[in-house]
Design an enzyme around this catalytic site. Structure first.
Site, PDB file in Angstrom:
ATOM      1  N   HIS A  31      -8.816   0.128  -4.037  1.00  0.00           N
ATOM      2  CA  HIS A  31      -9.045  -0.036  -5.650  1.00  0.00           C
ATOM      3  C   HIS A  31      -9.323  -1.198  -5.845  1.00  0.00           C
ATOM      4  CE1 HIS A  31      -7.693   0.389  -9.949  1.00  0.00           C
ATOM      5  NE2 HIS A  31      -7.939   1.534  -9.861  1.00  0.00           N
TER       6      HIS A  31
ATOM      7  N   ASP B 243      -0.022  -0.592  -1.498  1.00  0.00           N
ATOM      8  CA  ASP B 243      -0.518   0.139  -2.820  1.00  0.00           C
ATOM      9  C   ASP B 243      -0.074   1.370  -2.659  1.00  0.00           C
ATOM     10  OD1 ASP B 243      -1.784   1.155  -4.968  1.00  0.00           O
ATOM     11  OD2 ASP B 243      -3.594   0.098  -4.514  1.00  0.00           O
TER      12      ASP B 243
ATOM     13  N   GLN C  51      -1.081   5.944  -5.277  1.00  0.00           N
ATOM     14  CA  GLN C  51      -1.463   7.299  -5.061  1.00  0.00           C
ATOM     15  C   GLN C  51      -0.484   7.969  -3.964  1.00  0.00           C
ATOM     16  OE1 GLN C  51      -3.527   9.043  -6.801  1.00  0.00           O
ATOM     17  NE2 GLN C  51      -4.828   7.201  -7.880  1.00  0.00           N
TER      18      GLN C  51
ATOM     19  N   LYS D  93       1.372   7.837 -13.432  1.00  0.00           N
ATOM     20  CA  LYS D  93       0.799   8.678 -12.158  1.00  0.00           C
ATOM     21  C   LYS D  93       1.859   9.482 -11.939  1.00  0.00           C
ATOM     22  CE  LYS D  93      -2.733   5.176 -10.949  1.00  0.00           C
ATOM     23  NZ  LYS D  93      -4.042   5.654 -11.168  1.00  0.00           N
TER      24      LYS D  93
ATOM     25  N   CYS E 172     -13.031   2.651 -10.005  1.00  0.00           N
ATOM     26  CA  CYS E 172     -12.386   1.288  -9.535  1.00  0.00           C
ATOM     27  C   CYS E 172     -12.595   0.989  -8.182  1.00  0.00           C
ATOM     28  CB  CYS E 172     -11.215   1.288  -9.986  1.00  0.00           C
ATOM     29  SG  CYS E 172     -10.848   1.076 -11.903  1.00  0.00           S
TER      30      CYS E 172
HETATM   31  N1  PMP Z   1      -4.325   1.548  -6.727  1.00  0.00           N
HETATM   32  C1  PMP Z   1      -4.581   2.809  -6.616  1.00  0.00           C
HETATM   33  C2  PMP Z   1      -5.044   3.367  -5.383  1.00  0.00           C
HETATM   34  C3  PMP Z   1      -5.128   3.635  -7.855  1.00  0.00           C
HETATM   35  O1  PMP Z   1      -5.322   4.737  -7.634  1.00  0.00           O
HETATM   36  C4  PMP Z   1      -4.661   2.670  -9.213  1.00  0.00           C
HETATM   37  C5  PMP Z   1      -5.220   3.389 -10.299  1.00  0.00           C
HETATM   38  N2  PMP Z   1      -6.269   4.294 -10.453  1.00  0.00           N
HETATM   39  C6  PMP Z   1      -4.191   1.309  -8.983  1.00  0.00           C
HETATM   40  C7  PMP Z   1      -4.186   0.913  -7.912  1.00  0.00           C
HETATM   41  C8  PMP Z   1      -3.970   0.604 -10.375  1.00  0.00           C
HETATM   42  O2  PMP Z   1      -2.815   1.158 -11.204  1.00  0.00           O
HETATM   43  P1  PMP Z   1      -2.729   0.661 -12.538  1.00  0.00           P
HETATM   44  O3  PMP Z   1      -4.030   1.036 -13.288  1.00  0.00           O
HETATM   45  O4  PMP Z   1      -1.505   1.736 -13.098  1.00  0.00           O
HETATM   46  O5  PMP Z   1      -2.340  -0.653 -12.294  1.00  0.00           O
END
Ligand code: PMP
Length: 411
Positions: free
Chosen positions: A122, A199, A202, A225, A365
């Site tokens: 991401h 990270d 997910q 999430k 993203c």
């Molecule tokens: N890493 C992953 C794999 C994600 O799916 C996301 C959220 N889409 C993020 C990081 C970022 O999370 P946040 O926007 O809650 O900071």
């Protein structure tokens, strides 16, 4: 197995119509829905206990502090951290990763050192490392993917070298629907003396996480999430590392003593948490953790696997649908990115929304991943424990109807 019909009663938002159709919410990888149990805790907090934390000696201040710090302890248990000193409350995964890059990264990465990430990260787990690499003239390396969209473990072995200082990888991808073999990758990092940043945005919402068993150095995730509020997340870090790290933000709450020209820092975890925190968010995340724990993370994981085993073959059977990530449903999480050949994913998501089915479309993203796959954007359905097989059927029907519409002009 879960009693999904009963659990769905906890989510008022799921019981509504969208465009005259019952809502089928399949955008859980972006943000999950919030159960009544969490909403009630938030309401109770604002109606009874709202006050600033840590400083007040009055009753409301003490209640707010004990609820907020109580949440930290719940989250500690949820990921089995050794101490609540290792559990920092942040604004979310993005903030957590930025703090690690700024604090650990700035102190430990020098010119010529290497940072290893992968093509399936991401942007939150790419851009902070690009910035660090640029500040330090370090090298940012990407682990390749296999044909099936999994991490290429042989390439991981090759790219993680004696020069590597930080390896930063997701535990589960928000696009490829894979759960990465994170224990092995942590071993690869430790074999060369690097630290491993996971990270977990997910993964933490969908499976049980034991940071001690994994031996992760840092583990990050977001409340929104996993049935919690937005604007709150976690940075787990090993105490031995956090003790040596400098705070990233400075101000109230994080100091021990402020002199005219310099200051000393509070103990962990508060040393990193400058300013008034997201108190309600922290308390709400504690309630979300209670809620998920009551259901059981292993039950959630098993149920989501069964939904994917149910829906993936049906999606694979539709001609003209391209699915990204492993073909074997047993290798997948509840995230399914797909395209309908010849139809723009935004049109797919719009047409599906007209049928009540909420899926996301875009680059999610993950622009480097999509460049690597040679696609502009995809549609994405992401399931959570409150999605039913009937909803999976409606999703499939909506994909078929959308395809027909763009081929023949009728839904
Ligand atoms: N890493 C992953 C794999 C994600 O799916 C996301 C959220 N889409 C993020 C990081 C970022 O999370 P946040 O926007 O809650 O900071």
């Amino acid at each position: 197995m879960l009693n999904v019909d009963k659990l769905r009663q906890d989510f008022p938002i799921l019981h509504q119509e969208v465009n005259d159709e019952p809502l089928v919410y399949l955008d859980n990888a972006a943000t999950s829905q919030t159960p009544k149990q969490v909403l009630e805790v938030l309401k109770h907090y604002y109606e009874h206990d709202n006050a600033n934390v840590h400083r007040g000696v009055h009753t409301l201040g003490e209640r707010a502090t004990s609820a907020y710090e109580g949440s930290r302890e719940k989250i500690r248990q949820f990921i089995n951290a050794a101490s609540s000193k290792e559990v920092l409350l942040t604004r979310g995964t993005t903030t957590s990763l930025n703090w690690i890059a700024r604090s650990y990264g700035d102190a430990n990465v020098s010119e010529g050192d290497e940072i290893v990430i992968s093509y399936m990260e991401h942007h939150s787990n790419i851009v902070p490392w690009q910035q660090l690499a640029q500040r330090k003239k370090a090298v940012l390396k990407y682990i390749d993917l296999t044909e099936d969209g999994e991490l290429d473990m042989a390439d991981a072995r090759k790219k993680i070298t004696e020069k590597t200082k930080i390896v930063a990888l997701n535990h589960a991808s928000n696009v490829m629907g894979v759960i990465n073999p994170i224990e092995t990758l942590i071993e690869f990092a430790h074999d060369v003396g690097a630290v491993m940043v996971v990270d977990g945005a997910q993964s933490a919402p969908h499976m049980s996480i034991d940071v001690q068993k994994l031996d992760a150095d840092f583990y990050t995730f977001s409340g929104h999430k996993m049935c919690g509020p937005t604007g709150i997340g976690i940075l787990y870090g090993k105490q031995s590392l956090l003790e040596k790290m400098e705070p990233v933000e400075f101000g109230g709450e994080m100091i021990d003593f402020v002199y005219l020209q310099e200051s000393t820092w509070a103990d962990l975890p508060w040393k990193f948490e400058a300013g008034t925190p997201n108190i309600a968010g922290g308390i709400g995340l504690g309630a979300a953790v209670d809620y998920l724990t009551e259901i059981g993370m292993d039950n959630i994981h098993a149920y989501e696997q069964s939904i994917v085993e149910y829906v993936l073959p049906k999606l694979q059977a539709i001609e003209g649908v391209v699915i990204y990530g492993p073909k074997d449903p047993k290798k997948r999480s509840g995230v399914i990115a797909f395209n309908i050949e010849g139809v723009h994913p935004h049109d797919v998501a719009t047409a599906m929304d007209m049928q009540g089915v909420a899926v996301r479309a875009g680059h999610h993203c993950t622009q480097p991943l999509l460049q690597h796959l040679n696609v502009q954007s995809t549609a994405r359905a992401s399931f959570y424990f409150y999605n039913t097989e009937e909803e999976a059927d409606k999703f499939i029907e909506a994909v078929i109807a959308t395809k027909e519409f763009f081929n023949h002009g009728t839904i």
